[in-house]
Design a protein around this motif. Structure first.
Motif, PDB file in Angstrom:
ATOM      1  N   VAL A  40      74.045  44.885  51.540  1.00 31.99           N
ATOM      2  CA  VAL A  40      74.727  44.271  50.392  1.00 31.99           C
ATOM      3  C   VAL A  40      74.863  45.282  49.251  1.00 31.99           C
ATOM      4  O   VAL A  40      74.840  44.915  48.084  1.00 31.99           O
ATOM      5  N   GLY A  41      74.989  46.549  49.618  1.00 34.79           N
ATOM      6  CA  GLY A  41      75.231  47.575  48.619  1.00 34.79           C
ATOM      7  C   GLY A  41      74.010  48.304  48.102  1.00 34.79           C
ATOM      8  O   GLY A  41      74.109  49.096  47.171  1.00 34.79           O
ATOM      9  N   GLY A  42      72.846  48.026  48.647  1.00 39.54           N
ATOM     10  CA  GLY A  42      71.624  48.644  48.146  1.00 39.54           C
ATOM     11  C   GLY A  42      71.178  49.807  48.993  1.00 39.54           C
ATOM     12  O   GLY A  42      71.817  50.116  49.998  1.00 39.54           O
ATOM     13  N   PRO A  43      70.080  50.397  48.608  1.00 36.79           N
ATOM     14  CA  PRO A  43      69.353  50.157  47.361  1.00 36.79           C
ATOM     15  C   PRO A  43      70.221  50.452  46.139  1.00 36.79           C
ATOM     16  O   PRO A  43      70.996  51.398  46.130  1.00 36.79           O
ATOM     17  N   MET A  44      70.090  49.599  45.143  1.00 40.58           N
ATOM     18  CA  MET A  44      70.918  49.667  43.952  1.00 40.58           C
ATOM     19  C   MET A  44      70.156  50.264  42.781  1.00 40.58           C
ATOM     20  O   MET A  44      68.979  49.947  42.595  1.00 40.58           O
ATOM     21  N   PRO A  45      70.820  51.075  41.957  1.00 43.75           N
ATOM     22  CA  PRO A  45      70.189  51.475  40.700  1.00 43.75           C
ATOM     23  C   PRO A  45      70.024  50.241  39.809  1.00 43.75           C
ATOM     24  O   PRO A  45      70.691  49.215  40.008  1.00 43.75           O
ATOM     25  N   ASP A  46      69.153  50.330  38.833  1.00 48.12           N
ATOM     26  CA  ASP A  46      68.851  49.172  37.983  1.00 48.12           C
ATOM     27  C   ASP A  46      70.088  48.521  37.379  1.00 48.12           C
ATOM     28  O   ASP A  46      70.210  47.296  37.383  1.00 48.12           O
ATOM     29  N   ASN A  47      71.016  49.329  36.854  1.00 47.23           N
ATOM     30  CA  ASN A  47      72.182  48.751  36.192  1.00 47.23           C
ATOM     31  C   ASN A  47      73.068  47.982  37.175  1.00 47.23           C
ATOM     32  O   ASN A  47      73.619  46.930  36.839  1.00 47.23           O
ATOM     33  N   VAL A  48      73.188  48.464  38.404  1.00 53.15           N
ATOM     34  CA  VAL A  48      73.990  47.769  39.412  1.00 53.15           C
ATOM     35  C   VAL A  48      73.262  46.507  39.879  1.00 53.15           C
ATOM     36  O   VAL A  48      73.886  45.459  40.078  1.00 53.15           O
ATOM     37  N   ALA A  49      71.955  46.595  40.040  1.00 50.10           N
ATOM     38  CA  ALA A  49      71.172  45.415  40.420  1.00 50.10           C
ATOM     39  C   ALA A  49      71.323  44.316  39.375  1.00 50.10           C
ATOM     40  O   ALA A  49      71.481  43.134  39.720  1.00 50.10           O
ATOM     41  N   TRP A  50      71.287  44.685  38.106  1.00 52.72           N
ATOM     42  CA  TRP A  50      71.447  43.697  37.026  1.00 52.72           C
ATOM     43  C   TRP A  50      72.818  43.046  37.094  1.00 52.72           C
ATOM     44  O   TRP A  50      72.951  41.828  37.008  1.00 52.72           O
ATOM     45  N   ARG A  51      73.852  43.848  37.263  1.00 58.62           N
ATOM     46  CA  ARG A  51      75.214  43.294  37.345  1.00 58.62           C
ATOM     47  C   ARG A  51      75.354  42.371  38.558  1.00 58.62           C
ATOM     48  O   ARG A  51      75.989  41.324  38.483  1.00 58.62           O
ATOM     49  N   ALA A  52      74.776  42.764  39.674  1.00 58.90           N
ATOM     50  CA  ALA A  52      74.840  41.928  40.877  1.00 58.90           C
ATOM     51  C   ALA A  52      74.129  40.596  40.646  1.00 58.90           C
ATOM     52  O   ALA A  52      74.622  39.534  41.051  1.00 58.90           O
ATOM     53  N   PHE A  53      72.974  40.638  39.996  1.00 59.13           N
ATOM     54  CA  PHE A  53      72.236  39.405  39.695  1.00 59.13           C
ATOM     55  C   PHE A  53      73.064  38.502  38.774  1.00 59.13           C
ATOM     56  O   PHE A  53      73.164  37.295  39.004  1.00 59.13           O
ATOM     57  N   CYS A  54      73.672  39.097  37.767  1.00 62.23           N
ATOM     58  CA  CYS A  54      74.512  38.317  36.849  1.00 62.23           C
ATOM     59  C   CYS A  54      75.739  37.762  37.565  1.00 62.23           C
ATOM     60  O   CYS A  54      76.221  36.674  37.225  1.00 62.23           O
ATOM     61  N   HIS A  55      76.228  38.467  38.574  1.00 59.28           N
ATOM     62  CA  HIS A  55      77.337  37.966  39.383  1.00 59.28           C
ATOM     63  C   HIS A  55      76.911  36.714  40.153  1.00 59.28           C
ATOM     64  O   HIS A  55      77.686  35.751  40.276  1.00 59.28           O
ATOM     65  N   ILE A  56      75.691  36.724  40.669  1.00 54.34           N
ATOM     66  CA  ILE A  56      75.178  35.560  41.397  1.00 54.34           C
ATOM     67  C   ILE A  56      75.123  34.346  40.470  1.00 54.34           C
ATOM     68  O   ILE A  56      75.556  33.246  40.831  1.00 54.34           O
ATOM     69  N   ILE A  57      74.614  34.540  39.272  1.00 58.11           N
ATOM     70  CA  ILE A  57      74.563  33.441  38.305  1.00 58.11           C
ATOM     71  C   ILE A  57      75.967  33.053  37.849  1.00 58.11           C
ATOM     72  O   ILE A  57      76.319  31.874  37.777  1.00 58.11           O
TER      73      ILE A  57
END
Length: 173
Positions: A40-57
């Motif tokens: 699913v695009g990982g391992p992700m840097p922190d900034n990308v992980a945050w954006r992905a999490f916000c996309h889920i929400i």
């Protein structure tokens, strides 16, 4: 902190499926930064992980549905997420899933959660079909899609250059 309101909660024999909440972030972050997120695009840097999490929400706000975070009944530690998914530029609606930590592997949780989420998509959401986009190297997700009764659909539309396999789910009459 603001939480999503009026989102459905699904229950299975062992799991509760609920909308994501801010306190899921550390669990998602650990998953997204690990090799477990390779499909699913990982391992992700922190900034990308945050954006992905916000996309889920944000999917819940933008579409009125989204992936459910699943937990064991009676607990609130997130084990993964599963559910309806449709970014604006994807050709079809998807049923997707991830298992966030090794402690949730091999217990059938992803199957149980994906089945409940798919039933929700085909029931209250009124979908007739959905797909699961799966990396050809992701044998566990391919096996799960097939266990769910999805079939490989080589003619399904995909993004140009996308080499994912497309498994089709159809609502049973």
């Amino acid at each position: 902190m603001i939480a999503l309101a009026n989102t459905p909660v699904l229950e299975t024999a062992r799991l509760t499926l609920r909308a994501p909440v801010a306190t899921d972030w550390p669990h998602w972050h650990a998953f997204a930064r690990s090799d477990r997120a390779q499909y699913v695009g990982g391992p992700m840097p922190d900034n990308v992980a945050w954006r992905a999490f916000c996309h889920i929400i944000g999917m819940w706000v933008a579409r009125g549905y989204g992936s459910f975070v699943f937990t064991e009944k009676g607990a609130d530690t997130p084990l993964g997420h599963a559910g309806p998914w449709h970014p604006w530029d994807w050709p079809e609606r998807e049923i997707g899933w991830t298992v966030w930590g090794p402690e949730a592997e091999g217990k059938g949780y992803a199957h149980e959660a994906a089945l409940a989420a798919r039933d929700h998509a085909f029931g209250p959401l009124g979908w007739d079909t959905a797909v699961s986009y799966i990396d050809p190297a992701n044998a566990r997700s391919i096996a799960l899609a097939e266990r769910l009764g999805a079939v490989l659909d080589p003619d399904a539309p995909k993004e140009p250059g996308d080499d994912d396999l497309v498994y089709r789910h159809r609502r049973m009459a």
